[in-house]
Scaffold this motif. Structure first.
Motif, PDB file in Angstrom:
ATOM      1  N   LYS A 119      14.947  32.550  44.987  1.00 57.20           N
ATOM      2  CA  LYS A 119      15.811  32.039  43.722  1.00 57.20           C
ATOM      3  C   LYS A 119      17.080  31.706  44.191  1.00 57.20           C
ATOM      4  CE  LYS A 119      12.777  33.981  40.285  1.00 57.20           C
ATOM      5  NZ  LYS A 119      12.575  35.407  39.348  1.00 57.20           N
ATOM      6  N   LEU A 120      17.912  30.648  43.811  1.00 58.88           N
ATOM      7  CA  LEU A 120      19.082  30.382  43.986  1.00 58.88           C
ATOM      8  C   LEU A 120      20.029  30.995  42.866  1.00 58.88           C
ATOM      9  CD1 LEU A 120      20.996  28.523  45.741  1.00 58.88           C
ATOM     10  CD2 LEU A 120      20.880  26.859  43.947  1.00 58.88           C
ATOM     11  N   TYR A 121      20.995  31.818  43.459  1.00 61.20           N
ATOM     12  CA  TYR A 121      21.754  32.568  42.451  1.00 61.20           C
ATOM     13  C   TYR A 121      23.225  32.161  42.812  1.00 61.20           C
ATOM     14  CZ  TYR A 121      18.232  36.233  41.470  1.00 61.20           C
ATOM     15  OH  TYR A 121      17.339  37.126  40.811  1.00 61.20           O
ATOM     16  N   ILE A 122      24.079  32.539  41.401  1.00 56.32           N
ATOM     17  CA  ILE A 122      25.271  32.542  41.682  1.00 56.32           C
ATOM     18  C   ILE A 122      25.954  33.744  41.039  1.00 56.32           C
ATOM     19  CG2 ILE A 122      25.608  29.895  41.232  1.00 56.32           C
ATOM     20  CD1 ILE A 122      26.750  30.294  38.642  1.00 56.32           C
ATOM     21  N   GLN A 123      27.178  33.893  41.051  1.00 53.73           N
ATOM     22  CA  GLN A 123      27.647  35.233  40.648  1.00 53.73           C
ATOM     23  C   GLN A 123      29.000  34.894  39.769  1.00 53.73           C
ATOM     24  OE1 GLN A 123      30.718  36.953  41.834  1.00 53.73           O
ATOM     25  NE2 GLN A 123      30.515  38.444  40.492  1.00 53.73           N
ATOM     26  N   THR A 124      29.203  35.770  38.835  1.00 50.40           N
ATOM     27  CA  THR A 124      30.516  35.771  37.921  1.00 50.40           C
ATOM     28  C   THR A 124      30.757  37.101  37.291  1.00 50.40           C
ATOM     29  OG1 THR A 124      31.738  34.616  36.360  1.00 50.40           O
ATOM     30  CG2 THR A 124      29.400  34.802  35.747  1.00 50.40           C
ATOM     31  N   GLY A 125      31.629  37.261  36.476  1.00 53.20           N
ATOM     32  CA  GLY A 125      31.905  38.503  35.582  1.00 53.20           C
ATOM     33  C   GLY A 125      31.456  38.491  34.309  1.00 53.20           C
ATOM     34  N   LYS A 126      30.880  39.307  33.764  1.00 49.50           N
ATOM     35  CA  LYS A 126      30.460  39.220  32.286  1.00 49.50           C
ATOM     36  C   LYS A 126      31.426  39.113  31.364  1.00 49.50           C
ATOM     37  CE  LYS A 126      26.170  41.949  32.871  1.00 49.50           C
ATOM     38  NZ  LYS A 126      25.371  43.052  32.738  1.00 49.50           N
ATOM     39  N   ASP A 181      19.739  41.329  35.616  1.00 47.82           N
ATOM     40  CA  ASP A 181      20.600  42.787  35.577  1.00 47.82           C
ATOM     41  C   ASP A 181      20.105  43.582  36.581  1.00 47.82           C
ATOM     42  OD1 ASP A 181      22.810  42.145  33.596  1.00 47.82           O
ATOM     43  OD2 ASP A 181      21.282  42.421  32.142  1.00 47.82           O
ATOM     44  N   ARG A 182      19.275  43.180  37.488  1.00 49.16           N
ATOM     45  CA  ARG A 182      18.675  44.216  38.485  1.00 49.16           C
ATOM     46  C   ARG A 182      19.780  44.406  39.551  1.00 49.16           C
ATOM     47  NH1 ARG A 182      13.998  42.084  41.564  1.00 49.16           N
ATOM     48  NH2 ARG A 182      15.181  40.001  41.018  1.00 49.16           N
ATOM     49  N   ARG A 183      19.735  45.618  40.174  1.00 45.51           N
ATOM     50  CA  ARG A 183      20.818  45.973  41.293  1.00 45.51           C
ATOM     51  C   ARG A 183      20.602  45.261  42.362  1.00 45.51           C
ATOM     52  NH1 ARG A 183      22.542  49.513  45.021  1.00 45.51           N
ATOM     53  NH2 ARG A 183      24.584  50.566  44.308  1.00 45.51           N
ATOM     54  N   GLU A 184      19.417  45.025  42.666  1.00 43.41           N
ATOM     55  CA  GLU A 184      19.078  44.371  44.078  1.00 43.41           C
ATOM     56  C   GLU A 184      19.727  42.939  44.429  1.00 43.41           C
ATOM     57  OE1 GLU A 184      16.234  47.510  43.058  1.00 43.41           O
ATOM     58  OE2 GLU A 184      16.927  45.835  41.952  1.00 43.41           O
ATOM     59  N   PRO A 185      19.583  42.233  43.268  1.00 41.50           N
ATOM     60  CA  PRO A 185      20.365  40.747  43.521  1.00 41.50           C
ATOM     61  C   PRO A 185      21.759  40.840  43.523  1.00 41.50           C
ATOM     62  CG  PRO A 185      19.152  40.820  41.522  1.00 41.50           C
ATOM     63  CD  PRO A 185      18.840  42.153  42.082  1.00 41.50           C
ATOM     64  N   LYS A 186      22.269  41.876  43.099  1.00 47.67           N
ATOM     65  CA  LYS A 186      23.786  42.068  42.667  1.00 47.67           C
ATOM     66  C   LYS A 186      24.273  42.586  44.260  1.00 47.67           C
ATOM     67  CE  LYS A 186      24.059  43.401  38.139  1.00 47.67           C
ATOM     68  NZ  LYS A 186      24.526  44.377  37.105  1.00 47.67           N
ATOM     69  N   GLU A 187      23.497  43.478  44.628  1.00 52.78           N
ATOM     70  CA  GLU A 187      23.869  44.133  46.048  1.00 52.78           C
ATOM     71  C   GLU A 187      23.862  43.068  47.031  1.00 52.78           C
ATOM     72  OE1 GLU A 187      21.039  47.064  46.624  1.00 52.78           O
ATOM     73  OE2 GLU A 187      22.761  48.687  46.490  1.00 52.78           O
ATOM     74  N   ALA A 188      22.682  42.084  47.059  1.00 54.87           N
ATOM     75  CA  ALA A 188      22.524  40.974  47.954  1.00 54.87           C
ATOM     76  C   ALA A 188      23.705  39.988  47.993  1.00 54.87           C
ATOM     77  CB  ALA A 188      21.389  40.399  47.747  1.00 54.87           C
ATOM     78  N   MET A 189      24.087  39.660  46.536  1.00 56.18           N
ATOM     79  CA  MET A 189      25.294  38.860  46.516  1.00 56.18           C
ATOM     80  C   MET A 189      26.601  39.330  47.110  1.00 56.18           C
ATOM     81  SD  MET A 189      26.329  35.915  45.499  1.00 56.18           S
ATOM     82  CE  MET A 189      25.170  35.311  44.162  1.00 56.18           C
ATOM     83  N   LEU A 190      26.793  40.721  46.638  1.00 54.33           N
ATOM     84  CA  LEU A 190      28.288  41.423  47.568  1.00 54.33           C
ATOM     85  C   LEU A 190      28.002  41.554  48.822  1.00 54.33           C
ATOM     86  CD1 LEU A 190      28.546  43.735  44.457  1.00 54.33           C
ATOM     87  CD2 LEU A 190      29.883  41.652  44.982  1.00 54.33           C
ATOM     88  N   ALA A 232      27.711  46.399  42.455  1.00 55.63           N
ATOM     89  CA  ALA A 232      26.370  46.377  42.059  1.00 55.63           C
ATOM     90  C   ALA A 232      26.308  47.243  40.836  1.00 55.63           C
ATOM     91  CB  ALA A 232      25.241  46.445  43.003  1.00 55.63           C
ATOM     92  N   ASP A 233      26.934  48.511  40.403  1.00 52.73           N
ATOM     93  CA  ASP A 233      26.796  49.522  39.615  1.00 52.73           C
ATOM     94  C   ASP A 233      27.795  49.109  38.220  1.00 52.73           C
ATOM     95  OD1 ASP A 233      24.411  50.653  40.841  1.00 52.73           O
ATOM     96  OD2 ASP A 233      26.304  51.382  42.276  1.00 52.73           O
ATOM     97  N   ASP A 234      28.733  48.407  38.401  1.00 48.15           N
ATOM     98  CA  ASP A 234      29.789  48.042  37.315  1.00 48.15           C
ATOM     99  C   ASP A 234      29.007  47.269  36.153  1.00 48.15           C
ATOM    100  OD1 ASP A 234      29.997  45.432  37.589  1.00 48.15           O
ATOM    101  OD2 ASP A 234      31.770  45.548  38.729  1.00 48.15           O
ATOM    102  N   ASP A 235      29.814  47.425  34.985  1.00 50.27           N
ATOM    103  CA  ASP A 235      29.071  46.786  33.722  1.00 50.27           C
ATOM    104  C   ASP A 235      29.464  45.269  33.476  1.00 50.27           C
ATOM    105  OD1 ASP A 235      27.718  48.877  32.963  1.00 50.27           O
ATOM    106  OD2 ASP A 235      29.464  49.829  31.776  1.00 50.27           O
ATOM    107  N   ASN A 236      30.201  44.708  34.649  1.00 55.60           N
ATOM    108  CA  ASN A 236      30.762  43.603  34.687  1.00 55.60           C
ATOM    109  C   ASN A 236      29.874  42.417  35.756  1.00 55.60           C
ATOM    110  OD1 ASN A 236      32.740  41.485  33.936  1.00 55.60           O
ATOM    111  ND2 ASN A 236      33.795  41.643  35.952  1.00 55.60           N
ATOM    112  N   THR A 237      29.558  42.992  36.863  1.00 57.25           N
ATOM    113  CA  THR A 237      28.908  41.996  37.643  1.00 57.25           C
ATOM    114  C   THR A 237      27.887  41.359  37.082  1.00 57.25           C
ATOM    115  OG1 THR A 237      29.904  43.330  39.652  1.00 57.25           O
ATOM    116  CG2 THR A 237      27.883  41.868  39.995  1.00 57.25           C
ATOM    117  N   GLU A 238      27.792  39.964  37.338  1.00 56.10           N
ATOM    118  CA  GLU A 238      26.737  39.401  36.910  1.00 56.10           C
ATOM    119  C   GLU A 238      26.259  38.325  37.648  1.00 56.10           C
ATOM    120  OE1 GLU A 238      25.727  36.987  32.573  1.00 56.10           O
ATOM    121  OE2 GLU A 238      27.530  36.417  33.494  1.00 56.10           O
TER     122      GLU A 238
END
Length: 132
Positions: A38-45, A82-91, A103-109
């Motif tokens: 899947k194609l992902y992007i990232q921002t802050g909640k 909201d899973r940790r794994e795609p957040k980790e992969a992005m970071l 990957a564990d904060d309440d802001n990373t989206e």
């Protein structure tokens, strides 16, 4: 989809358009990643863009390669993951973001595209459409 990912990565910066109360909103982005096909992007909640996407997930991004005279328009719906794994992969793909996000904060989206239509265009070739 990989062709879309590679083109966006090559461009470096893309512009993501959302809607807020009927008014278009557009801003530069630089994060893109593929995770679990899947194609992902990232921002802050906490950002307005996140709130706009949650209210209306239909977005469009646009980028121009700057040298080859080609551009891409990608329209689709963004889905929050909201899973940790795609957040980790992005970071891991953008380690400079680790100063602001975790990957564990309440802001990373991270969000992935669904029902996406990518149109590659140029002044010298017929448009090419890719869906995923």
């Amino acid at each position: 989809m990989n062709e879309v990912f590679e083109f966006i990565k090559k461009c470096g910066t893309y512009y993501l358009a959302t809607v807020e109360d009927g008014q278009p909103r557009n801003r530069p982005f630089g994060t893109v990643n593929v995770f679990e096909d899947k194609l992902y992007i990232q921002t802050g909640k906490k950002k307005d863009v996140s709130k706009q996407i949650q209210k209306n997930p239909k977005v469009e991004l646009c980028c121009f390669d700057g040298q080859g005279g080609k551009w891409l328009r990608l329209a689709g719906e963004l889905v929050r993951d909201d899973r940790r794994e795609p957040k980790e992969a992005m970071l891991e793909s953008y380690p400079n973001l680790k100063a602001m996000y975790s990957a564990d904060d309440d802001n990373t989206e991270v969000l992935y595209f669904k029902n996406a239509t990518a149109t590659f265009s140029s002044f010298t070739e017929a448009p090419k459409v890719v869906t995923f």
